[in-house]
Design a protein around this motif. Sequence first.
Motif, mmCIF file in Angstrom:
data_model
loop_
_atom_site.group_PDB
_atom_site.id
_atom_site.type_symbol
_atom_site.label_atom_id
_atom_site.label_comp_id
_atom_site.label_asym_id
_atom_site.label_seq_id
_atom_site.Cartn_x
_atom_site.Cartn_y
_atom_site.Cartn_z
ATOM 1 N N SER A 1 1.074 6.781 6.482
ATOM 2 C CA SER A 1 0.845 5.849 7.583
ATOM 3 C C SER A 1 2.160 5.455 8.237
ATOM 4 C CB SER A 1 0.123 4.592 7.073
ATOM 5 O OG SER A 1 0.061 3.613 8.084
ATOM 6 N N MET A 2 2.134 5.229 9.542
ATOM 7 C CA MET A 2 3.319 4.805 10.279
ATOM 8 C C MET A 2 3.544 3.305 10.178
ATOM 9 S SD MET A 2 4.588 7.555 11.351
ATOM 10 C CE MET A 2 5.855 6.876 12.428
ATOM 11 N N LEU A 3 2.563 2.574 9.640
ATOM 12 C CA LEU A 3 2.704 1.130 9.506
ATOM 13 C C LEU A 3 3.638 0.797 8.357
ATOM 14 C CD1 LEU A 3 -1.035 0.058 9.923
ATOM 15 C CD2 LEU A 3 0.785 -0.114 11.640
ATOM 16 N N VAL A 4 4.545 -0.149 8.578
ATOM 17 C CA VAL A 4 5.441 -0.596 7.509
ATOM 18 C C VAL A 4 4.638 -1.266 6.412
ATOM 19 C CG1 VAL A 4 7.375 -2.100 6.933
ATOM 20 C CG2 VAL A 4 7.366 -0.866 9.110
ATOM 21 N N VAL A 5 3.713 -2.149 6.809
ATOM 22 C CA VAL A 5 2.822 -2.820 5.872
ATOM 23 C C VAL A 5 1.396 -2.606 6.356
ATOM 24 C CG1 VAL A 5 2.111 -5.006 4.856
ATOM 25 C CG2 VAL A 5 4.536 -4.557 5.263
ATOM 26 N N ASP A 6 0.573 -2.040 5.495
ATOM 27 C CA ASP A 6 -0.815 -1.756 5.849
ATOM 28 C C ASP A 6 -1.658 -2.994 5.584
ATOM 29 O OD1 ASP A 6 -3.280 -0.765 6.362
ATOM 30 O OD2 ASP A 6 -3.212 0.858 4.880
ATOM 31 N N ILE A 7 -2.114 -3.657 6.658
ATOM 32 C CA ILE A 7 -2.887 -4.890 6.494
ATOM 33 C C ILE A 7 -4.266 -4.618 5.914
ATOM 34 C CG2 ILE A 7 -1.683 -6.091 8.356
ATOM 35 C CD1 ILE A 7 -4.034 -5.459 10.182
ATOM 36 N N ASN A 8 -4.672 -3.362 5.893
ATOM 37 C CA ASN A 8 -5.961 -3.004 5.320
ATOM 38 C C ASN A 8 -5.822 -2.342 3.953
ATOM 39 O OD1 ASN A 8 -7.518 -3.891 7.586
ATOM 40 N ND2 ASN A 8 -6.881 -2.037 8.689
ATOM 41 N N SER A 9 -4.651 -2.446 3.350
ATOM 42 C CA SER A 9 -4.444 -1.869 2.029
ATOM 43 C C SER A 9 -5.301 -2.609 1.008
ATOM 44 C CB SER A 9 -2.975 -1.966 1.634
ATOM 45 O OG SER A 9 -2.599 -3.325 1.434
ATOM 46 N N ASN A 10 -5.515 -1.951 -0.129
ATOM 47 C CA ASN A 10 -6.333 -2.567 -1.177
ATOM 48 C C ASN A 10 -5.772 -3.922 -1.593
ATOM 49 O OD1 ASN A 10 -7.919 -0.340 -1.073
ATOM 50 N ND2 ASN A 10 -7.320 0.494 -3.062
ATOM 51 N N TRP A 11 -4.439 -3.992 -1.720
ATOM 52 C CA TRP A 11 -3.842 -5.253 -2.139
ATOM 53 C C TRP A 11 -4.110 -6.347 -1.112
ATOM 54 C CZ3 TRP A 11 -2.185 -8.426 -5.621
ATOM 55 C CH2 TRP A 11 -1.415 -9.528 -5.252
ATOM 56 N N ALA A 12 -3.971 -6.031 0.158
ATOM 57 C CA ALA A 12 -4.164 -7.049 1.195
ATOM 58 C C ALA A 12 -5.590 -7.592 1.162
ATOM 59 C CB ALA A 12 -3.848 -6.467 2.572
ATOM 60 N N GLY B 1 0.807 -1.216 0.000
ATOM 61 C CA GLY B 1 0.000 0.000 0.000
ATOM 62 C C GLY B 1 0.834 1.257 0.000
ATOM 63 N N GLY B 2 2.107 1.136 -0.396
ATOM 64 C CA GLY B 2 3.019 2.272 -0.422
ATOM 65 C C GLY B 2 4.152 2.109 0.581
ATOM 66 N N ILE B 3 5.074 3.073 0.576
ATOM 67 C CA ILE B 3 6.225 3.066 1.478
ATOM 68 C C ILE B 3 6.167 4.326 2.339
ATOM 69 C CG2 ILE B 3 8.751 3.046 1.609
ATOM 70 C CD1 ILE B 3 8.776 1.728 -1.159
ATOM 71 N N ARG B 4 6.420 4.173 3.636
ATOM 72 C CA ARG B 4 6.362 5.320 4.546
ATOM 73 C C ARG B 4 7.200 6.474 4.022
ATOM 74 N NH1 ARG B 4 8.160 3.518 10.261
ATOM 75 N NH2 ARG B 4 9.649 2.361 8.983
ATOM 76 N N ALA B 5 6.708 7.680 4.216
ATOM 77 C CA ALA B 5 7.314 8.867 3.609
ATOM 78 C C ALA B 5 8.793 9.003 3.951
ATOM 79 C CB ALA B 5 6.547 10.116 4.044
ATOM 80 N N ALA B 6 9.134 8.860 5.226
ATOM 81 C CA ALA B 6 10.538 9.031 5.624
ATOM 82 C C ALA B 6 11.413 7.957 4.982
ATOM 83 C CB ALA B 6 10.658 8.976 7.147
ATOM 84 N N ARG B 7 10.925 6.726 4.986
ATOM 85 C CA ARG B 7 11.714 5.639 4.398
ATOM 86 C C ARG B 7 11.809 5.799 2.880
ATOM 87 N NH1 ARG B 7 13.094 0.480 6.309
ATOM 88 N NH2 ARG B 7 14.894 -0.150 5.056
ATOM 89 N N TYR B 8 10.743 6.284 2.299
ATOM 90 C CA TYR B 8 10.745 6.475 0.850
ATOM 91 C C TYR B 8 11.781 7.519 0.440
ATOM 92 C CZ TYR B 8 8.987 7.217 -3.885
ATOM 93 O OH TYR B 8 8.881 7.317 -5.246
ATOM 94 N N ASP B 9 11.837 8.616 1.171
ATOM 95 C CA ASP B 9 12.834 9.650 0.867
ATOM 96 C C ASP B 9 14.243 9.106 1.038
ATOM 97 O OD1 ASP B 9 10.829 11.453 0.349
ATOM 98 O OD2 ASP B 9 10.806 12.288 2.385
ATOM 99 N N SER B 10 14.445 8.265 2.044
ATOM 100 C CA SER B 10 15.752 7.645 2.257
ATOM 101 C C SER B 10 16.124 6.741 1.096
ATOM 102 C CB SER B 10 15.743 6.857 3.571
ATOM 103 O OG SER B 10 16.951 6.124 3.730
ATOM 104 N N LEU B 11 15.148 5.986 0.588
ATOM 105 C CA LEU B 11 15.404 5.096 -0.543
ATOM 106 C C LEU B 11 15.725 5.892 -1.808
ATOM 107 C CD1 LEU B 11 12.590 2.469 0.092
ATOM 108 C CD2 LEU B 11 15.045 2.000 0.064
ATOM 109 N N ARG B 12 15.061 6.996 -2.013
ATOM 110 C CA ARG B 12 15.355 7.844 -3.170
ATOM 111 C C ARG B 12 16.803 8.333 -3.112
ATOM 112 N NH1 ARG B 12 11.478 10.451 -6.332
ATOM 113 N NH2 ARG B 12 12.752 12.344 -6.284
#
Length: 768
Positions: A555-566, A515-526
């Motif tokens: 979201s602060m969750l690493v993996v959103d268990i309620n995401s559309n994919w889940a 359901g996406g990557i947390r904003a802070a972690r995403y910026d770090s990956l970029r």
Amino acid sequence: MEASSASSKEYFGIDSFDDMLKLSLLCEENKNGLVKLLDNIQGSKCLITDVQLGSLVNQVVVEGSKLLIDVNVEHFRELKDEPLDKFINSEGQVGIPENFVYLVRPQLPLMSLIGHQIAATSKYGVQSTYYVFFVPQKNSACMYFLEEQINNPMIFNEIIFGEFKMGLIPFDTDILSLEMENCFKQCNVDGDYSSLDIIAEALLHFQGKYGVIPNVRIKGNCSRKVVQKMMSIRVEELEHEQVRIQQKQHVIHGMNPKYCTNQSVNQVSDGTFDEQKGQNADAQRLPSVPEKYSARSEVDLLVILDRDVDLVSPLVTPLTYEGLIDDALGIQNGKVRLDTIAFVGTNDHKDALSNNTAANNAISAKADSAGSGTSVGENVSIVLNNNDAIFAEIRNLSIERLGSYLQNKAILIRERYTSFRDNKDASITEIHDFVKKIPKLTMEYKSLNQHINIAEMLKQKTDSRAFLNQWQKERGMLEGESYLDEVEDIMASDVKHEKFLHVLRLLCLQSVTAGGIRAARYDSLRRSVAQAYGFQHLCTMNNLERAGFLKKKDSMLVVDINSNWAVVRKSLRLIDERAHDSIQESISYVTAGYAPLSVRLVQLLGYNGASWGCIGEVLKLLPGPVLEFTQQAGTAEQLVEALERTLSESLGINGCSTSSTKQETSFAPNVLLSGVINSASAGTNFILGGNSSRGISRDDGIGAIKFEETTPQDKKTMMVFMVGGLSYLEIAALRMLSTDVHFPYRIVIATTKLINGERIICSVKHDF
């Protein structure tokens, strides 16, 4: 041994390929169109194609260069950054051709190459005529760019521009592709939907050959645009045809239009109409539909899906033979190119095939001579389609089953030789019959050796620790786990910068499934990507965001268990814990546990009377509108009504029409989804639509399904078209569905491009 062969036929329908539509008609038409285009150009010609299109031309013109030579094409060139020279004709004479014919895709880099070549040859006083044919349609931006590159108005104005509409190209007995490289990027990144017009025209042309497809089901924004364009064109054609008929009717003096026949109207044009005879004729009404569309269709259902409905499946590593060939070696236009050094070990397999008999030696000698046209170290092109009987049987097998199958096949060939050798009293007729079989056995022998060698190459890859780790990461991501730390470790250790696409592929899979990557972690990956591979690739990541592959979430969750994919994964049981790649009983075998989402949607649609209504709640979680409607080869008014439905109906399922929720099945969406989730554990038979009172229970990873068996003759035909590309993983799963005796349709597969994980990432990658 025999059981293995029978199993492959049961699941992948080797025999049923002959019963599919005669798609070779499309290939024949493309070939005739190209020949006619070239024949209309008078004088000697040099045909110049870009690399990818040249390979497609070879796919269409199966007779080879001889057919083009017959229309005075004396020279063939690939479009490269080099001057046009060294023209020696078939008689050994040096001479400049009268015409240079460019057959290219409308891409700016190709225009630059053409401009340099034309400018260079013009400096030497060459008086040839230049033709530039765009495939499939002209592009004003490319023409303007070419004018700038040539920088000489007099030369540019002498260039003759045109277009060649190469439509759907048959790559096999059940696969069609437009091979449009940039369709996904144009639609999902650039916001350019012009390529959808080409798709609509191609589908209309297909219906002109095989009849109007009565039932249409779509999911996705691009798919809806394709259908709208398709219907608009049909309405325009009907209106134009009716105007033409009315004009002809007015020419027939004193004739009552309602007694006007097809023949009499046509005779008006050529002056052979007999008015008295025409008036007294016992005639039928004029048709209200152009004759190009037959009312009788060979295809019952058209399913059009957007690629962004399922971004997960192309990113997952396949475990089928053909899928692994494409993933590891790369299949281009139905062929794989390998260094001949890969086949040096062919002789190592002869011990399993021969006993040094005279017949075996004859076969071996012919096979060796057949492969001796290239030297070691050169590339050899191997065609991969159903014309190769062995490949037809093994293409969709899992890699775990492949080895035992090939071993059994080798034993079978050896037994054929042995049975002939042991027949000491063979008559002259029997010997003669065996000799006649030698050419076929030679090809079978050569094909088997090739596939044994390819299988060994793939086995080395799949047995490696790196491959196992990759599969475990992908499976963990699919099930909701996070592997971002491992991806960063790969980047840190990639000192040679060889794993850029692999890293992006894993990042995209993680983002889509979480359901996406947390904003802070995403910026770090970029930042990590920019430091490891260059700041220019930040543009690539921006493109991946626009395409939907990467997403930043708050979201602060690493993996959103309620995401559309889940929710979709659980609702449709996309993960089958019981599946194993050596047990091919459900579509999830293609990855040893994951059922491709796109194929699952097709499966449920087929099981539920061709209605989306059964999974309406799940479809709301996937991007794009849903639409169901019926089209006919009828009157213009009927088509206008259908077109209005595609434009205005907004159904409750992301813009799907209320008419599509008609009760073709007796189950409401929420009841079905509950049954799909719980039926397996409850141990009950859950009926997925239709009358199944005499059905057979079967478990396919979505709960116990009770369905009637169908013979190939009883099955209707479904065409599945994926806008944006289709992977071999999905193709293998669709083929299994097509040949499953419980599935009520056989499937013709069509797409804009045959892709894999790296290929779709490359198509989105920013051009520098």
